[in-house]
Write a protein that holds these residues in place. Sequence first.
Motif, PDB file in Angstrom:
ATOM      1  N   GLY A 145       0.809  -1.224   0.000  1.00  0.00           N
ATOM      2  CA  GLY A 145       0.000   0.000   0.000  1.00  0.00           C
ATOM      3  C   GLY A 145       0.834   1.261   0.000  1.00  0.00           C
ATOM      4  N   LYS A 146       2.081   1.171  -0.512  1.00  0.00           N
ATOM      5  CA  LYS A 146       2.967   2.328  -0.514  1.00  0.00           C
ATOM      6  C   LYS A 146       3.650   2.474  -1.868  1.00  0.00           C
ATOM      7  CE  LYS A 146       4.036   1.713   4.404  1.00  0.00           C
ATOM      8  NZ  LYS A 146       5.105   1.408   5.392  1.00  0.00           N
ATOM      9  N   VAL A 147       3.965   3.713  -2.190  1.00  0.00           N
ATOM     10  CA  VAL A 147       4.847   3.995  -3.313  1.00  0.00           C
ATOM     11  C   VAL A 147       6.230   4.235  -2.728  1.00  0.00           C
ATOM     12  CG1 VAL A 147       5.453   5.711  -5.064  1.00  0.00           C
ATOM     13  CG2 VAL A 147       3.101   4.898  -4.880  1.00  0.00           C
ATOM     14  N   VAL A 148       7.206   3.500  -3.243  1.00  0.00           N
ATOM     15  CA  VAL A 148       8.559   3.579  -2.700  1.00  0.00           C
ATOM     16  C   VAL A 148       9.476   4.242  -3.729  1.00  0.00           C
ATOM     17  CG1 VAL A 148      10.535   2.293  -1.808  1.00  0.00           C
ATOM     18  CG2 VAL A 148       8.204   1.550  -1.262  1.00  0.00           C
TER      19      VAL A 148
ATOM     20  N   LEU B 198      10.869   8.675   5.641  1.00  0.00           N
ATOM     21  CA  LEU B 198      12.106   8.954   4.939  1.00  0.00           C
ATOM     22  C   LEU B 198      13.269   8.304   5.677  1.00  0.00           C
ATOM     23  CD1 LEU B 198      13.560  10.676   2.676  1.00  0.00           C
ATOM     24  CD2 LEU B 198      13.892  12.396   4.465  1.00  0.00           C
ATOM     25  N   LYS B 199      14.128   7.612   4.935  1.00  0.00           N
ATOM     26  CA  LYS B 199      15.328   7.016   5.517  1.00  0.00           C
ATOM     27  C   LYS B 199      16.523   7.376   4.651  1.00  0.00           C
ATOM     28  CE  LYS B 199      17.438   2.664   7.025  1.00  0.00           C
ATOM     29  NZ  LYS B 199      17.285   1.183   7.102  1.00  0.00           N
ATOM     30  N   LEU B 200      17.537   7.957   5.282  1.00  0.00           N
ATOM     31  CA  LEU B 200      18.743   8.356   4.573  1.00  0.00           C
ATOM     32  C   LEU B 200      19.915   7.574   5.144  1.00  0.00           C
ATOM     33  CD1 LEU B 200      19.792  11.859   3.458  1.00  0.00           C
ATOM     34  CD2 LEU B 200      21.414  10.483   4.738  1.00  0.00           C
ATOM     35  N   THR B 201      20.656   6.911   4.275  1.00  0.00           N
ATOM     36  CA  THR B 201      21.822   6.126   4.684  1.00  0.00           C
ATOM     37  C   THR B 201      23.038   6.617   3.923  1.00  0.00           C
ATOM     38  OG1 THR B 201      20.390   4.196   5.000  1.00  0.00           O
ATOM     39  CG2 THR B 201      22.758   3.804   4.942  1.00  0.00           C
ATOM     40  N   SER B 202      24.110   6.917   4.640  1.00  0.00           N
ATOM     41  CA  SER B 202      25.328   7.369   3.983  1.00  0.00           C
ATOM     42  C   SER B 202      26.516   7.157   4.905  1.00  0.00           C
ATOM     43  CB  SER B 202      25.221   8.860   3.619  1.00  0.00           C
ATOM     44  OG  SER B 202      26.328   9.258   2.827  1.00  0.00           O
ATOM     45  N   ALA B 203      27.694   7.088   4.311  1.00  0.00           N
ATOM     46  CA  ALA B 203      28.945   6.988   5.058  1.00  0.00           C
ATOM     47  C   ALA B 203      30.054   7.495   4.162  1.00  0.00           C
ATOM     48  CB  ALA B 203      29.213   5.539   5.487  1.00  0.00           C
ATOM     49  N   PRO B 204      31.083   8.069   4.740  1.00  0.00           N
ATOM     50  CA  PRO B 204      32.185   8.575   3.920  1.00  0.00           C
ATOM     51  C   PRO B 204      32.752   7.491   3.002  1.00  0.00           C
ATOM     52  CG  PRO B 204      32.402   9.348   6.176  1.00  0.00           C
ATOM     53  CD  PRO B 204      31.286   8.347   6.178  1.00  0.00           C
ATOM     54  N   GLY B 205      32.799   7.796   1.697  1.00  0.00           N
ATOM     55  CA  GLY B 205      33.338   6.871   0.713  1.00  0.00           C
ATOM     56  C   GLY B 205      32.403   5.764   0.288  1.00  0.00           C
ATOM     57  N   ALA B 206      31.199   5.729   0.838  1.00  0.00           N
ATOM     58  CA  ALA B 206      30.279   4.609   0.551  1.00  0.00           C
ATOM     59  C   ALA B 206      28.994   5.062  -0.126  1.00  0.00           C
ATOM     60  CB  ALA B 206      29.947   3.868   1.844  1.00  0.00           C
ATOM     61  N   GLY B 207      28.947   6.268  -0.656  1.00  0.00           N
ATOM     62  CA  GLY B 207      27.757   6.727  -1.343  1.00  0.00           C
ATOM     63  C   GLY B 207      26.614   7.059  -0.389  1.00  0.00           C
ATOM     64  N   THR B 208      25.480   7.350  -0.989  1.00  0.00           N
ATOM     65  CA  THR B 208      24.302   7.752  -0.212  1.00  0.00           C
ATOM     66  C   THR B 208      23.067   7.077  -0.789  1.00  0.00           C
ATOM     67  OG1 THR B 208      25.271   9.909   0.299  1.00  0.00           O
ATOM     68  CG2 THR B 208      22.889   9.720   0.544  1.00  0.00           C
ATOM     69  N   SER B 209      22.164   6.682   0.087  1.00  0.00           N
ATOM     70  CA  SER B 209      20.897   6.091  -0.329  1.00  0.00           C
ATOM     71  C   SER B 209      19.758   6.814   0.376  1.00  0.00           C
ATOM     72  CB  SER B 209      20.857   4.600   0.026  1.00  0.00           C
ATOM     73  OG  SER B 209      19.584   4.052  -0.299  1.00  0.00           O
ATOM     74  N   VAL B 210      18.782   7.237  -0.412  1.00  0.00           N
ATOM     75  CA  VAL B 210      17.582   7.888   0.123  1.00  0.00           C
ATOM     76  C   VAL B 210      16.386   7.023  -0.228  1.00  0.00           C
ATOM     77  CG1 VAL B 210      16.077   9.904   0.011  1.00  0.00           C
ATOM     78  CG2 VAL B 210      18.561  10.195  -0.077  1.00  0.00           C
ATOM     79  N   ARG B 211      15.599   6.628   0.792  1.00  0.00           N
ATOM     80  CA  ARG B 211      14.412   5.807   0.571  1.00  0.00           C
ATOM     81  C   ARG B 211      13.205   6.541   1.159  1.00  0.00           C
ATOM     82  NH1 ARG B 211      12.927   0.226  -0.023  1.00  0.00           N
ATOM     83  NH2 ARG B 211      10.950  -0.236   1.007  1.00  0.00           N
ATOM     84  N   LEU B 212      12.191   6.702   0.335  1.00  0.00           N
ATOM     85  CA  LEU B 212      10.970   7.380   0.744  1.00  0.00           C
ATOM     86  C   LEU B 212       9.794   6.434   0.526  1.00  0.00           C
ATOM     87  CD1 LEU B 212       9.639  10.165   1.636  1.00  0.00           C
ATOM     88  CD2 LEU B 212       9.215  10.501  -0.816  1.00  0.00           C
ATOM     89  N   GLU B 213       8.990   6.247   1.573  1.00  0.00           N
ATOM     90  CA  GLU B 213       7.791   5.420   1.476  1.00  0.00           C
ATOM     91  C   GLU B 213       6.573   6.320   1.650  1.00  0.00           C
ATOM     92  OE1 GLU B 213       8.007   2.299   4.337  1.00  0.00           O
ATOM     93  OE2 GLU B 213       9.720   1.319   3.373  1.00  0.00           O
ATOM     94  N   VAL B 214       5.746   6.379   0.610  1.00  0.00           N
ATOM     95  CA  VAL B 214       4.572   7.266   0.605  1.00  0.00           C
ATOM     96  C   VAL B 214       3.305   6.440   0.585  1.00  0.00           C
ATOM     97  CG1 VAL B 214       3.474   9.227  -0.532  1.00  0.00           C
ATOM     98  CG2 VAL B 214       5.955   8.870  -0.770  1.00  0.00           C
ATOM     99  N   PRO B 215       2.410   6.612   1.568  1.00  0.00           N
ATOM    100  CA  PRO B 215       1.155   5.865   1.553  1.00  0.00           C
ATOM    101  C   PRO B 215       0.320   6.207   0.331  1.00  0.00           C
ATOM    102  CG  PRO B 215       1.536   6.925   3.687  1.00  0.00           C
ATOM    103  CD  PRO B 215       2.541   7.493   2.742  1.00  0.00           C
ATOM    104  N   THR B 216      -0.348   5.220  -0.228  1.00  0.00           N
ATOM    105  CA  THR B 216      -1.204   5.460  -1.396  1.00  0.00           C
ATOM    106  C   THR B 216      -2.642   5.792  -0.988  1.00  0.00           C
ATOM    107  OG1 THR B 216      -1.665   3.090  -1.563  1.00  0.00           O
ATOM    108  CG2 THR B 216       0.151   3.969  -2.886  1.00  0.00           C
ATOM    109  N   GLY B 217      -3.023   5.444   0.231  1.00  0.00           N
ATOM    110  CA  GLY B 217      -4.389   5.732   0.685  1.00  0.00           C
ATOM    111  C   GLY B 217      -4.384   6.732   1.812  1.00  0.00           C
ATOM    112  N   GLY B 218      -5.614   7.086   2.285  1.00  0.00           N
ATOM    113  CA  GLY B 218      -5.749   7.969   3.428  1.00  0.00           C
ATOM    114  C   GLY B 218      -5.583   9.417   3.069  1.00  0.00           C
TER     115      GLY B 218
END
Length: 375
Positions: A314-317, A355-375
């Motif tokens: 039930g989410k758009v990721v 929202l979840k942000l993961t990063s570390a020096p020299g290891a790149g960055t990852s951004v993950r967003l989960e958006v509800p489709t209902g409500g």
Amino acid sequence: MCDRGELREVSAAVLAVTAHLSVREVLQTILTSARRLLKARYAALGVPDRDGGFAEFLADGVSDEEWSAIGPLPRQHGVLGEMLCSPEAVRMADIRQHPHFGWWPKAHPVLTDFLGMPIADGDEILGEIFLANKTEPGGFTSEDEDLLRLLAAHAAIALVNARLYERSRELSIVEERNRIARELHDAVTQKLFSLRLTADAAATLAARDPASAAEQLDTVRRLAADAADELRSIVVGLRPVDLAGDGLDVALRKQVELLDRVHAADVRFTGAPIPRLTAAREEAAYRIAQEALHNALRHGNAATVSVDLRQEGGKVVLRVDDDGRGFDTAAPVLAARRLGLASMRERSAAVGAALKLTSAPGAGTSVRLEVPTGG
């Protein structure tokens, strides 16, 4: 018991508080009603300032010529100053016998019988209203005092409403400034950054490869037009231009394709069909993706950036991953990046997304967003 005329005056005073009038007009209506109801020759109402004077001082029963002859507005001294310090009404047969009576200007009318009432909101005195020179024998009565207290309460409501409106207006201005700052950072700054890189490329190619330079200049024109459209959208508070007719997936694909053309990095989009979200959620996801891309290309010096959009339950990721330099999420960051990260968190929280942000020096960055489709 009030007669019909008196009821009309009370009604006018009460309705003035709820009408779309300026606070000065409301106070003037209450003051005029008070003078007529209590059959006084003169009436005045003062709202103090912080400098020992009055921010508002209204009079009724005095002509413009008489008011001009009296001179400057009074200060917070004498009886007027005392009334701003005490919650008690002042009712006297001759105000000149009051222990705090001082003087009045030469052109000031002579006041005798007097009824004054603080305008209070709880324990805070917001102003004062007073009447003088009763036109009927016997002076002001306890019933007059009760009625004036009622009218003073309505004046207090008007002043409190005005204060609340001003605070609301100030907050709205602050919120609008913050919105514009976020929009400028999230959208226009990124397009201008891409535009500058493309212009640099065109300048480099101009002498040795005119055809390629012309292609780059076409991209410059498009980016400039997009930036202008974004600025117009920000000013009027509209949705991002790319979302106006397209869904989130189409808008993001277009954005990624443009960035891939103008940046050295390999920028790719993958995705599966997703349902339409509310306008607010689509805009939030789009802006967060823009910010993540901007950070990867400008701050992260990434060689590859991937954007993935799909539905999971039930989410758009939305995922934005890069192989850039990364950073320590617990350490202080540059002001520009700090504003961007704060904007991403605010946008996600505002639409109930995670929202979840993961990063570390020299290891790149990852951004993950989960958006509800209902409500």
